[in-house]
Design a protein around this motif. Sequence first.
Motif, short mmCIF file in Angstrom:
data_model
loop_
_atom_site.label_atom_id
_atom_site.label_comp_id
_atom_site.label_asym_id
_atom_site.label_seq_id
_atom_site.Cartn_x
_atom_site.Cartn_y
_atom_site.Cartn_z
N HIS A 22 1.04 -1.27 0.23
CA HIS A 22 0.06 -0.22 0.12
C HIS A 22 0.77 1.53 -0.11
O HIS A 22 1.09 1.92 1.03
CB HIS A 22 -1.05 0.07 1.14
CG HIS A 22 -2.00 1.01 1.13
ND1 HIS A 22 -3.34 0.63 1.32
CD2 HIS A 22 -2.08 2.34 0.76
CE1 HIS A 22 -4.01 1.67 1.31
NE2 HIS A 22 -3.42 2.76 0.85
N HIS A 24 1.54 5.12 -2.43
CA HIS A 24 1.09 5.73 -3.43
C HIS A 24 2.15 6.73 -3.93
O HIS A 24 3.13 7.26 -3.24
CB HIS A 24 0.29 6.85 -3.05
CG HIS A 24 -1.02 6.23 -2.16
ND1 HIS A 24 -2.11 5.83 -3.06
CD2 HIS A 24 -1.42 5.95 -1.05
CE1 HIS A 24 -3.05 5.33 -2.23
NE2 HIS A 24 -2.86 5.28 -1.12
N PRO A 78 -2.62 1.76 -4.76
CA PRO A 78 -4.03 1.90 -4.58
C PRO A 78 -4.67 3.16 -4.96
O PRO A 78 -5.68 3.56 -4.25
CB PRO A 78 -4.40 1.29 -3.21
CG PRO A 78 -2.96 1.43 -2.40
CD PRO A 78 -1.72 1.87 -3.42
N LYS A 148 -10.45 -0.97 -5.43
CA LYS A 148 -10.22 -0.27 -4.18
C LYS A 148 -11.35 0.42 -3.91
O LYS A 148 -12.12 0.80 -4.94
CB LYS A 148 -9.20 0.69 -4.63
CG LYS A 148 -8.80 1.92 -3.47
CD LYS A 148 -8.13 1.18 -2.52
CE LYS A 148 -8.00 2.20 -1.25
NZ LYS A 148 -6.92 3.34 -1.55
N HIS A 210 -5.67 -0.36 6.52
CA HIS A 210 -5.59 0.62 7.64
C HIS A 210 -6.11 -0.15 9.14
O HIS A 210 -6.55 0.57 9.90
CB HIS A 210 -6.21 1.74 7.28
CG HIS A 210 -5.92 2.54 6.00
ND1 HIS A 210 -4.61 2.13 5.55
CD2 HIS A 210 -6.65 3.30 5.17
CE1 HIS A 210 -4.56 2.83 4.42
NE2 HIS A 210 -5.82 3.39 4.11
N ASP A 267 1.38 3.30 3.49
CA ASP A 267 0.54 4.19 2.98
C ASP A 267 1.11 5.84 2.47
O ASP A 267 0.57 6.40 2.65
CB ASP A 267 -0.86 4.50 3.71
CG ASP A 267 -1.85 4.99 3.01
OD1 ASP A 267 -2.03 5.26 1.93
OD2 ASP A 267 -2.91 5.54 3.80
ZN LIG Z 1 -3.70 4.84 0.73
#
Ligand SMILES: [Zn+2]
Length: 329
Positions: A22, A24, A78, A148, A210, A267
């Motif tokens: 995960h 970005h 994602p 997603k 999460h 994340d």
């Molecule tokens: Zn994310």
Amino acid sequence: MPTVETVTGPVDADELGTTLIHEHLIFRDEAVLVQWPHAGTVKESEPPENVDEEGAFEAALESARAVLEHGVKTIAEPTAMFGGRDVRFSRRVAEETGLQVVPCTGIYTYDYLPPYFSFRDEDAMADLFVHDIEEGIQGTDIKAAFLKCAADEPGVTPNIEKVHRAVARASVRTGKSIMAHSRPASQTGPRQVEIFLEEGVAPERIQIAHTGDTDDLDYIEGLLRTGVYIGMDRYGLNIFLPLDRRNATVTALLERGYAERMFLSQDFCATLDWYPPEVGRQLMEQGAAKDWSMTLVFEQVIPALREAGMTDDQLETMMVSNAKRWLTA
Ligand SMILES: [Zn+2]
């Protein structure tokens, strides 16, 4: 041998290697970007600063190269609708660095949906997701490898339920797995799982992202008992839960035998436009997101988890096997 789609084409599942599930390469509002391109994006690194497109690309390259140095071969990316998904951007990063980038399809919203979707049903929405999986994304031949969706503070509102059902139907039609952003503080996870199961998605295709934002083991085990994967995936975002409490939770779950259902990730967003630069700087400096990066797991988390008793096998399961199993379920 099953294959997994990446932005540079399909790879054998065995070739995924060490995977961050995960991360970005870019995250920004696509409407603002189109309407006020001069407003640019905000680089969420040290120190945050306004950057242009080339700056965003450089930031993504920097993170990609940093993870490669730690032996990472693949990241699952994602970024969906409303996050500025841009698979050409991801492909440039992949081609420039050799990092394998696994793209998704879906909608990242906490409630709002444009009128386009108000007068179309879940199946019409699912058709768009299936298009990305079977035909390609944004006019390219890059195919989505997973789906997603998100639920956050507003909970599972009618709009959020609609997106979840659309994602689930696309999953059933294509066999692709689902990553669902969740908010443990609002206990969204159980309802999200319930919707997916109602729609006929197998638990081993579901990842509740999460989940590591809480250290409530009863809540987490409630999810794990349904057979889904969970993301311990926001290391560095102390604003939701500090690193040591995230580690204590992972350690407890490893002791209870859940290595095969957990992912470690951050994340991280190589570029993030959520905050004005001065606010972003404050968050990084005051500890809310101190040391947040795409490599924190390797620098601080894995050494501490080993210290607490994590075995090499458990680490391999979480960083290599789980991604392969979840993406090809
Ligand atoms: Zn994310």
